[in-house]
Write a protein that holds these residues in place. Structure first.
Motif, PDB file in Angstrom:
ATOM      1  N   ILE A  60     -21.387 -26.718  31.274  1.00 41.24           N
ATOM      2  CA  ILE A  60     -20.295 -26.180  32.085  1.00 41.24           C
ATOM      3  C   ILE A  60     -19.286 -27.284  32.378  1.00 41.24           C
ATOM      4  CG2 ILE A  60     -19.706 -25.214  34.345  1.00 41.24           C
ATOM      5  CD1 ILE A  60     -22.349 -23.649  34.181  1.00 41.24           C
ATOM      6  N   ALA A  61     -19.775 -28.491  32.672  1.00 42.53           N
ATOM      7  CA  ALA A  61     -18.877 -29.618  32.925  1.00 42.53           C
ATOM      8  C   ALA A  61     -18.081 -29.971  31.666  1.00 42.53           C
ATOM      9  CB  ALA A  61     -19.677 -30.831  33.410  1.00 42.53           C
ATOM     10  N   VAL A  62     -18.723 -29.935  30.506  1.00 41.92           N
ATOM     11  CA  VAL A  62     -18.013 -30.204  29.249  1.00 41.92           C
ATOM     12  C   VAL A  62     -16.928 -29.159  29.033  1.00 41.92           C
ATOM     13  CG1 VAL A  62     -18.259 -30.198  26.727  1.00 41.92           C
ATOM     14  CG2 VAL A  62     -19.893 -31.458  28.128  1.00 41.92           C
ATOM     15  N   ALA A  63     -17.261 -27.894  29.248  1.00 41.93           N
ATOM     16  CA  ALA A  63     -16.273 -26.824  29.068  1.00 41.93           C
ATOM     17  C   ALA A  63     -15.112 -26.985  30.045  1.00 41.93           C
ATOM     18  CB  ALA A  63     -16.936 -25.461  29.240  1.00 41.93           C
ATOM     19  N   ALA A  64     -15.400 -27.370  31.280  1.00 41.02           N
ATOM     20  CA  ALA A  64     -14.343 -27.550  32.280  1.00 41.02           C
ATOM     21  C   ALA A  64     -13.429 -28.720  31.920  1.00 41.02           C
ATOM     22  CB  ALA A  64     -14.955 -27.766  33.665  1.00 41.02           C
ATOM     23  N   THR A  65     -14.002 -29.845  31.496  1.00 44.60           N
ATOM     24  CA  THR A  65     -13.173 -30.997  31.152  1.00 44.60           C
ATOM     25  C   THR A  65     -12.389 -30.751  29.865  1.00 44.60           C
ATOM     26  OG1 THR A  65     -15.041 -32.080  30.054  1.00 44.60           O
ATOM     27  CG2 THR A  65     -14.603 -32.686  32.357  1.00 44.60           C
ATOM     28  N   LYS A  66     -12.962 -30.015  28.930  1.00 46.53           N
ATOM     29  CA  LYS A  66     -12.224 -29.693  27.702  1.00 46.53           C
ATOM     30  C   LYS A  66     -11.075 -28.728  28.008  1.00 46.53           C
ATOM     31  CE  LYS A  66     -14.614 -32.241  25.011  1.00 46.53           C
ATOM     32  NZ  LYS A  66     -14.064 -33.430  24.373  1.00 46.53           N
ATOM     33  N   THR A  67     -11.281 -27.824  28.946  1.00 50.62           N
ATOM     34  CA  THR A  67     -10.204 -26.931  29.362  1.00 50.62           C
ATOM     35  C   THR A  67      -9.080 -27.726  30.022  1.00 50.62           C
ATOM     36  OG1 THR A  67     -11.775 -25.130  29.659  1.00 50.62           O
ATOM     37  CG2 THR A  67      -9.650 -24.900  30.754  1.00 50.62           C
ATOM     38  N   LEU A  68      -9.432 -28.671  30.875  1.00 52.90           N
ATOM     39  CA  LEU A  68      -8.435 -29.534  31.508  1.00 52.90           C
ATOM     40  C   LEU A  68      -7.694 -30.361  30.450  1.00 52.90           C
ATOM     41  CD1 LEU A  68      -7.195 -30.560  34.165  1.00 52.90           C
ATOM     42  CD2 LEU A  68      -8.980 -32.313  34.189  1.00 52.90           C
ATOM     43  N   THR A  69      -8.433 -30.860  29.457  1.00 51.83           N
ATOM     44  CA  THR A  69      -7.810 -31.608  28.365  1.00 51.83           C
ATOM     45  C   THR A  69      -6.829 -30.734  27.596  1.00 51.83           C
ATOM     46  OG1 THR A  69      -9.774 -33.000  28.148  1.00 51.83           O
ATOM     47  CG2 THR A  69      -8.289 -32.917  26.251  1.00 51.83           C
ATOM     48  N   LEU A  70      -7.211 -29.479  27.352  1.00 51.88           N
ATOM     49  CA  LEU A  70      -6.324 -28.556  26.645  1.00 51.88           C
ATOM     50  C   LEU A  70      -5.040 -28.313  27.437  1.00 51.88           C
ATOM     51  CD1 LEU A  70      -5.745 -26.525  24.360  1.00 51.88           C
ATOM     52  CD2 LEU A  70      -6.964 -24.832  25.721  1.00 51.88           C
ATOM     53  N   VAL A  71      -5.163 -28.114  28.736  1.00 52.66           N
ATOM     54  CA  VAL A  71      -3.981 -27.839  29.564  1.00 52.66           C
ATOM     55  C   VAL A  71      -3.063 -29.066  29.618  1.00 52.66           C
ATOM     56  CG1 VAL A  71      -3.210 -27.347  31.923  1.00 52.66           C
ATOM     57  CG2 VAL A  71      -5.089 -26.034  30.930  1.00 52.66           C
ATOM     58  N   LEU A  72      -3.635 -30.224  29.934  1.00 53.22           N
ATOM     59  CA  LEU A  72      -2.808 -31.439  30.048  1.00 53.22           C
ATOM     60  C   LEU A  72      -2.225 -31.858  28.698  1.00 53.22           C
ATOM     61  CD1 LEU A  72      -4.965 -33.509  32.559  1.00 53.22           C
ATOM     62  CD2 LEU A  72      -2.879 -32.215  33.019  1.00 53.22           C
ATOM     63  N   GLY A  73      -3.054 -31.856  27.663  1.00 54.24           N
ATOM     64  CA  GLY A  73      -2.570 -32.208  26.332  1.00 54.24           C
ATOM     65  C   GLY A  73      -1.536 -31.218  25.832  1.00 54.24           C
ATOM     66  N   GLY A  74      -1.736 -29.954  26.141  1.00 54.66           N
ATOM     67  CA  GLY A  74      -0.756 -28.941  25.754  1.00 54.66           C
ATOM     68  C   GLY A  74       0.578 -29.148  26.441  1.00 54.66           C
ATOM     69  N   GLY A 109     -13.636 -30.367  19.090  1.00 54.52           N
ATOM     70  CA  GLY A 109     -14.902 -31.097  19.132  1.00 54.52           C
ATOM     71  C   GLY A 109     -15.838 -30.544  20.195  1.00 54.52           C
ATOM     72  N   GLY A 110     -15.299 -30.252  21.370  1.00 51.74           N
ATOM     73  CA  GLY A 110     -16.119 -29.663  22.428  1.00 51.74           C
ATOM     74  C   GLY A 110     -16.604 -28.270  22.079  1.00 51.74           C
ATOM     75  N   THR A 111     -15.730 -27.477  21.468  1.00 50.61           N
ATOM     76  CA  THR A 111     -16.124 -26.137  21.042  1.00 50.61           C
ATOM     77  C   THR A 111     -17.182 -26.217  19.957  1.00 50.61           C
ATOM     78  OG1 THR A 111     -13.911 -25.339  21.544  1.00 50.61           O
ATOM     79  CG2 THR A 111     -15.252 -23.965  20.108  1.00 50.61           C
ATOM     80  N   PHE A 112     -16.993 -27.119  19.027  1.00 54.50           N
ATOM     81  CA  PHE A 112     -17.959 -27.313  17.954  1.00 54.50           C
ATOM     82  C   PHE A 112     -19.318 -27.687  18.531  1.00 54.50           C
ATOM     83  CE2 PHE A 112     -19.298 -30.051  14.175  1.00 54.50           C
ATOM     84  CZ  PHE A 112     -19.706 -28.965  13.427  1.00 54.50           C
ATOM     85  N   HIS A 113     -19.307 -28.563  19.510  1.00 56.56           N
ATOM     86  CA  HIS A 113     -20.561 -28.973  20.139  1.00 56.56           C
ATOM     87  C   HIS A 113     -21.226 -27.820  20.888  1.00 56.56           C
ATOM     88  CE1 HIS A 113     -23.536 -30.938  22.584  1.00 56.56           C
ATOM     89  NE2 HIS A 113     -22.895 -30.566  23.674  1.00 56.56           N
ATOM     90  N   LEU A 114     -20.455 -27.116  21.717  1.00 56.13           N
ATOM     91  CA  LEU A 114     -21.041 -26.082  22.560  1.00 56.13           C
ATOM     92  C   LEU A 114     -21.452 -24.831  21.791  1.00 56.13           C
ATOM     93  CD1 LEU A 114     -18.807 -26.242  25.747  1.00 56.13           C
ATOM     94  CD2 LEU A 114     -21.132 -27.095  25.470  1.00 56.13           C
ATOM     95  N   VAL A 115     -20.727 -24.492  20.746  1.00 52.94           N
ATOM     96  CA  VAL A 115     -20.995 -23.227  20.056  1.00 52.94           C
ATOM     97  C   VAL A 115     -21.776 -23.437  18.766  1.00 52.94           C
ATOM     98  CG1 VAL A 115     -19.924 -21.212  18.981  1.00 52.94           C
ATOM     99  CG2 VAL A 115     -18.973 -22.144  21.075  1.00 52.94           C
ATOM    100  N   VAL A 116     -21.210 -24.211  17.856  1.00 53.52           N
ATOM    101  CA  VAL A 116     -21.809 -24.317  16.528  1.00 53.52           C
ATOM    102  C   VAL A 116     -23.128 -25.063  16.559  1.00 53.52           C
ATOM    103  CG1 VAL A 116     -21.442 -25.204  14.193  1.00 53.52           C
ATOM    104  CG2 VAL A 116     -19.574 -24.141  15.430  1.00 53.52           C
ATOM    105  N   SER A 117     -23.178 -26.194  17.229  1.00 56.62           N
ATOM    106  CA  SER A 117     -24.424 -26.965  17.226  1.00 56.62           C
ATOM    107  C   SER A 117     -25.528 -26.281  18.014  1.00 56.62           C
ATOM    108  CB  SER A 117     -24.176 -28.375  17.762  1.00 56.62           C
ATOM    109  OG  SER A 117     -23.831 -28.338  19.123  1.00 56.62           O
ATOM    110  N   ARG A 118     -25.170 -25.357  18.897  1.00 52.72           N
ATOM    111  CA  ARG A 118     -26.190 -24.627  19.648  1.00 52.72           C
ATOM    112  C   ARG A 118     -26.891 -23.596  18.778  1.00 52.72           C
ATOM    113  NH1 ARG A 118     -26.752 -21.699  25.173  1.00 52.72           N
ATOM    114  NH2 ARG A 118     -26.534 -23.773  25.936  1.00 52.72           N
ATOM    115  N   TYR A 119     -26.147 -22.923  17.921  1.00 54.22           N
ATOM    116  CA  TYR A 119     -26.701 -21.820  17.142  1.00 54.22           C
ATOM    117  C   TYR A 119     -27.027 -22.191  15.701  1.00 54.22           C
ATOM    118  CZ  TYR A 119     -25.228 -19.214  21.172  1.00 54.22           C
ATOM    119  OH  TYR A 119     -25.060 -18.778  22.455  1.00 54.22           O
ATOM    120  N   MET A 120     -26.632 -23.375  15.289  1.00 52.52           N
ATOM    121  CA  MET A 120     -26.951 -23.837  13.941  1.00 52.52           C
ATOM    122  C   MET A 120     -27.700 -25.154  14.064  1.00 52.52           C
ATOM    123  SD  MET A 120     -23.312 -22.991  12.122  1.00 52.52           S
ATOM    124  CE  MET A 120     -23.852 -23.374  10.480  1.00 52.52           C
TER     125      MET A 120
END
Length: 150
Positions: A60-74, A109-120
C-alpha cells in the motif's frame, strides 16, 4: 370434471409449490450447515475482502508513493512541455521528455512489481532493474537538456 382454473386444479399446484419450497429450504439449511460462510460469497467467488486481505502495508505504501510520483512527475512534465511549446526551446523539450521518462519508469516499475511479479514467477530484481533503467535513461535526457545549445 371441474373446468380449468377451479379449486380442484389449484389445490394440486399449491401442494406442488409447497413441496418445492420445502425442498429449497431444506437444501439451503443443509448447505448452510456444511459450507457455512461460503454461501455468502459473491457469485464470482472473489470478494473485495479476499483481495484486500492479501495486500500488505508495504505494498500500500509503494502504491501511495508511486501515485504521488505520478502526480508530481506529471505536473513537472506538463509545465516543462507547456514552456517548450511557448518558447520552442529544444532544452525545454528535452527536459519535458526526460521527466516523462523518469515518471513513467517509476510508475511502470512499481506497477510491474505489484502486479506482474505477484502473479507470475518473476524475481524482485526484474522490476527494480526495469525502473532503474528508465530512471537512468530519463536522467540522461535531463542532463542532455542542461548541456544542449540553441
Amino acid at each position: 370434471m371441474p373446468p380449468c382454473g377451479t379449486a380442484a386444479t389449484t389445490g394440486g399446484s399449491e401442494a406442488r409449490d409447497d413441496a418445492v419450497t420445502r425442498t429449497r429450504r431444506d437444501a439451503q439449511s443443509s448447505a448452510g450447515a456444511t459450507v457455512g460462510a461460503a454461501t455468502r460469497r459473491p457469485a464470482t467467488g472473489i470478494g473485495v475482502r479476499t483481495v484486500i486481505s492479501h495486500v500488505s502495508g508495504a505494498e500500500i505504501a509503494v502504491a501511495a508513493t508511486k501515485t504521488l510520483t505520478l502526480v508530481l512527475g506529471g505536473l513537472i512534465t506538463y509545465h516543462s512541455y507547456r514552456a517548450y511549446r511557448r518558447t520552442a526551446a529544444r532544452q525545454l523539450g528535452a527536459l519535458a521528455l526526460g521527466f516523462a521518462i523518469v515518471t513513467a519508469g517509476a510508475v511502470l516499475g512499481g506497477t510491474f512489481h505489484l502486479v506482474v511479479s505477484r502473479y507470475m514467477d518473476v524475481p524482485l530484481t526484474v522490476p527494480i532493474l526495469f525502473e532503474s533503467a528508465l530512471t537512468a535513461t530519463g536522467l540522461t535526457v535531463v542532463l542532455y537538456s542542461l548541456y544542449v545549445r540553441r
